[in-house]
Design a protein around this motif. Structure first.
Motif, PDB file in Angstrom:
ATOM      1  N   CYS A   4      17.706  12.126 -12.776  1.00 37.32           N
ATOM      2  CA  CYS A   4      16.954  11.298 -11.704  1.00 37.32           C
ATOM      3  C   CYS A   4      16.332  12.229 -10.620  1.00 37.32           C
ATOM      4  N   SER A   5      15.127  11.890 -10.142  1.00 35.28           N
ATOM      5  CA  SER A   5      14.493  12.632  -9.009  1.00 35.28           C
ATOM      6  C   SER A   5      14.115  11.358  -8.055  1.00 35.28           C
ATOM      7  N   ALA A   6      13.826  11.887  -6.742  1.00 31.76           N
ATOM      8  CA  ALA A   6      13.427  10.937  -5.935  1.00 31.76           C
ATOM      9  C   ALA A   6      12.097  10.452  -5.949  1.00 31.76           C
ATOM     10  N   HIS A   7      11.695   9.487  -5.774  1.00 30.54           N
ATOM     11  CA  HIS A   7      10.472   8.623  -5.830  1.00 30.54           C
ATOM     12  C   HIS A   7       9.920   8.005  -4.536  1.00 30.54           C
ATOM     13  N   HIS A   8      10.651   7.261  -3.819  1.00 33.11           N
ATOM     14  CA  HIS A   8      10.513   6.677  -2.677  1.00 33.11           C
ATOM     15  C   HIS A   8      11.614   6.340  -1.863  1.00 33.11           C
ATOM     16  N   PHE A  55       2.261  -3.860  -1.132  1.00 34.22           N
ATOM     17  CA  PHE A  55       2.881  -2.526  -0.878  1.00 34.22           C
ATOM     18  C   PHE A  55       2.040  -1.627  -0.129  1.00 34.22           C
ATOM     19  N   VAL A  56       2.428  -0.699   0.476  1.00 32.07           N
ATOM     20  CA  VAL A  56       1.753   0.516   1.200  1.00 32.07           C
ATOM     21  C   VAL A  56       2.850   1.526   1.040  1.00 32.07           C
ATOM     22  N   HIS A  57       2.342   2.798   0.430  1.00 34.73           N
ATOM     23  CA  HIS A  57       3.126   4.035   0.329  1.00 34.73           C
ATOM     24  C   HIS A  57       2.485   5.149   1.227  1.00 34.73           C
ATOM     25  N   LEU A  58       3.282   5.581   2.286  1.00 33.92           N
ATOM     26  CA  LEU A  58       2.863   6.510   3.116  1.00 33.92           C
ATOM     27  C   LEU A  58       3.578   7.890   2.973  1.00 33.92           C
ATOM     28  N   GLU A  59       2.886   8.943   3.210  1.00 31.54           N
ATOM     29  CA  GLU A  59       3.250  10.183   2.879  1.00 31.54           C
ATOM     30  C   GLU A  59       4.022  10.930   4.190  1.00 31.54           C
ATOM     31  N   ALA A  60       5.143  11.351   3.833  1.00 29.30           N
ATOM     32  CA  ALA A  60       5.953  11.900   5.327  1.00 29.30           C
ATOM     33  C   ALA A  60       6.420  13.371   4.633  1.00 29.30           C
ATOM     34  N   ASP A  61       5.582  14.144   4.432  1.00 26.70           N
ATOM     35  CA  ASP A  61       6.049  15.692   4.011  1.00 26.70           C
ATOM     36  C   ASP A  61       6.967  15.624   2.861  1.00 26.70           C
ATOM     37  N   GLY A  62       6.228  15.135   1.637  1.00 31.68           N
ATOM     38  CA  GLY A  62       7.129  15.013   0.494  1.00 31.68           C
ATOM     39  C   GLY A  62       8.011  14.016   0.337  1.00 31.68           C
ATOM     40  N   ILE A  63       8.019  13.054   1.189  1.00 28.49           N
ATOM     41  CA  ILE A  63       8.841  11.859   0.862  1.00 28.49           C
ATOM     42  C   ILE A  63       8.081  10.635   1.146  1.00 28.49           C
ATOM     43  N   ARG A  64       7.934   9.825  -0.052  1.00 24.00           N
ATOM     44  CA  ARG A  64       6.926   8.549  -0.017  1.00 24.00           C
ATOM     45  C   ARG A  64       7.843   7.519   0.709  1.00 24.00           C
ATOM     46  N   LEU A  65       7.134   7.010   1.601  1.00 24.54           N
ATOM     47  CA  LEU A  65       7.858   5.852   2.215  1.00 24.54           C
ATOM     48  C   LEU A  65       6.986   4.558   1.920  1.00 24.54           C
ATOM     49  N   GLU A  66       7.946   3.757   1.503  1.00 22.87           N
ATOM     50  CA  GLU A  66       7.184   2.365   0.857  1.00 22.87           C
ATOM     51  C   GLU A  66       7.588   1.179   1.592  1.00 22.87           C
ATOM     52  N   LEU A  67       6.365   0.659   2.148  1.00 27.36           N
ATOM     53  CA  LEU A  67       6.512  -0.539   2.960  1.00 27.36           C
ATOM     54  C   LEU A  67       6.085  -1.626   1.887  1.00 27.36           C
ATOM     55  N   VAL A  68       6.974  -2.704   1.964  1.00 27.49           N
ATOM     56  CA  VAL A  68       6.634  -3.914   1.067  1.00 27.49           C
ATOM     57  C   VAL A  68       6.991  -5.299   1.802  1.00 27.49           C
ATOM     58  N   GLU A  69       5.921  -6.114   1.678  1.00 29.79           N
ATOM     59  CA  GLU A  69       5.817  -7.368   2.178  1.00 29.79           C
ATOM     60  C   GLU A  69       6.019  -8.509   0.987  1.00 29.79           C
ATOM     61  N   TYR A  70       6.859  -9.291   1.042  1.00 26.09           N
ATOM     62  CA  TYR A  70       7.071 -10.213  -0.365  1.00 26.09           C
ATOM     63  C   TYR A  70       6.582 -11.623   0.166  1.00 26.09           C
ATOM     64  N   ASP A  71       6.148 -12.412  -1.093  1.00 28.93           N
ATOM     65  CA  ASP A  71       5.955 -13.780  -0.877  1.00 28.93           C
ATOM     66  C   ASP A  71       6.713 -14.324  -2.265  1.00 28.93           C
ATOM     67  N   PRO A  72       7.595 -15.000  -2.085  1.00 29.25           N
ATOM     68  CA  PRO A  72       8.076 -15.704  -0.733  1.00 29.25           C
ATOM     69  C   PRO A  72       8.889 -14.893  -0.119  1.00 29.25           C
ATOM     70  N   GLU A  73       8.954 -14.656   1.334  1.00 22.65           N
ATOM     71  CA  GLU A  73       9.756 -14.206   2.205  1.00 22.65           C
ATOM     72  C   GLU A  73      11.143 -14.430   2.257  1.00 22.65           C
ATOM     73  N   ALA A  74      12.120 -13.968   2.379  1.00 19.17           N
ATOM     74  CA  ALA A  74      13.494 -14.568   2.630  1.00 19.17           C
ATOM     75  C   ALA A  74      13.862 -14.468   4.057  1.00 19.17           C
ATOM     76  N   GLY A  75      14.873 -15.173   4.466  1.00 18.00           N
ATOM     77  CA  GLY A  75      15.401 -15.469   5.811  1.00 18.00           C
ATOM     78  C   GLY A  75      15.727 -13.937   6.426  1.00 18.00           C
ATOM     79  N   GLY A  76      15.352 -13.883   7.521  1.00 20.68           N
ATOM     80  CA  GLY A  76      15.564 -12.712   8.169  1.00 20.68           C
ATOM     81  C   GLY A  76      17.026 -12.619   8.702  1.00 20.68           C
ATOM     82  N   SER A  77      17.212 -11.248   8.740  1.00 19.22           N
ATOM     83  CA  SER A  77      18.718 -10.670   9.197  1.00 19.22           C
ATOM     84  C   SER A  77      18.490  -9.876  10.336  1.00 19.22           C
ATOM     85  N   PRO A  78      19.440  -9.536  11.482  1.00 14.97           N
ATOM     86  CA  PRO A  78      19.145  -8.701  12.410  1.00 14.97           C
ATOM     87  C   PRO A  78      19.476  -7.192  11.796  1.00 14.97           C
TER      88      PRO A  78
END
Length: 139
Positions: A4-8, A55-78
């Motif tokens: 395995c190798s890191a993807h995001h 999805f949005v992928h951002l580059e952080a010096d060799g690490i890909r940071l993935e932000l994802v917003e789902y539909d449907p959205e689950a209830g939040g948690s602190p």
């Protein structure tokens, strides 16, 4: 077993545009990719009936940071504190943490000002608009 190798590293958010603005504009991470996924295969893979996501992928010096917003959205948690089991955070580095800290917009919640730990490492923690922890370390 397969090698395995890191993807995001992924963070699920409820407001993709607001969270993207924070990572892109405040933390200066460039957008690498932006896309949407839906359909039966995706819903089955994530185990959420009728799921689709942006999805949005951002580059952080060799690490890909993935932000994802789902539909449907689950209830939040602190957001978990760092000492809670299952807690997570994104770690980023800067050359000068004091200068970085001073340049943060006033509305960015921080846990503390930069602090040098007994190991000699200077760190600070802040929260993104969704309450996720971000560690910034001086290198």
């Amino acid at each position: 077993m397969a090698d395995c190798s890191a993807h995001h590293v992924g963070i699920t958010v409820s407001d993709l545009e607001e969270t993207l603005a924070f990572y892109r504009d405040v933390l200066d991470l460039p957008v690498a990719d932006r896309f949407s996924v839906g359909g039966e295969a995706f819903a089955d893979a994530v185990g959420v009936a009728d799921a689709s996501a942006d999805f949005v992928h951002l580059e952080a010096d060799g690490i890909r940071l993935e932000l994802v917003e789902y539909d449907p959205e689950a209830g939040g948690s602190p957001a978990a504190g760092l000492n809670q089991s299952g807690a997570s955070h994104v770690g980023l580095s800067v050359d000068d943490l004091e200068t970085f800290s001073e340049a943060l917009p006033d509305d960015v919640p921080t846990i503390s000002e930069p602090r040098t730990t007994e190991s000699g490492t200077t760190i600070m923690f802040l929260r993104d608009p969704e309450g996720n922890l971000v560690e910034v370390i001086e290198t």
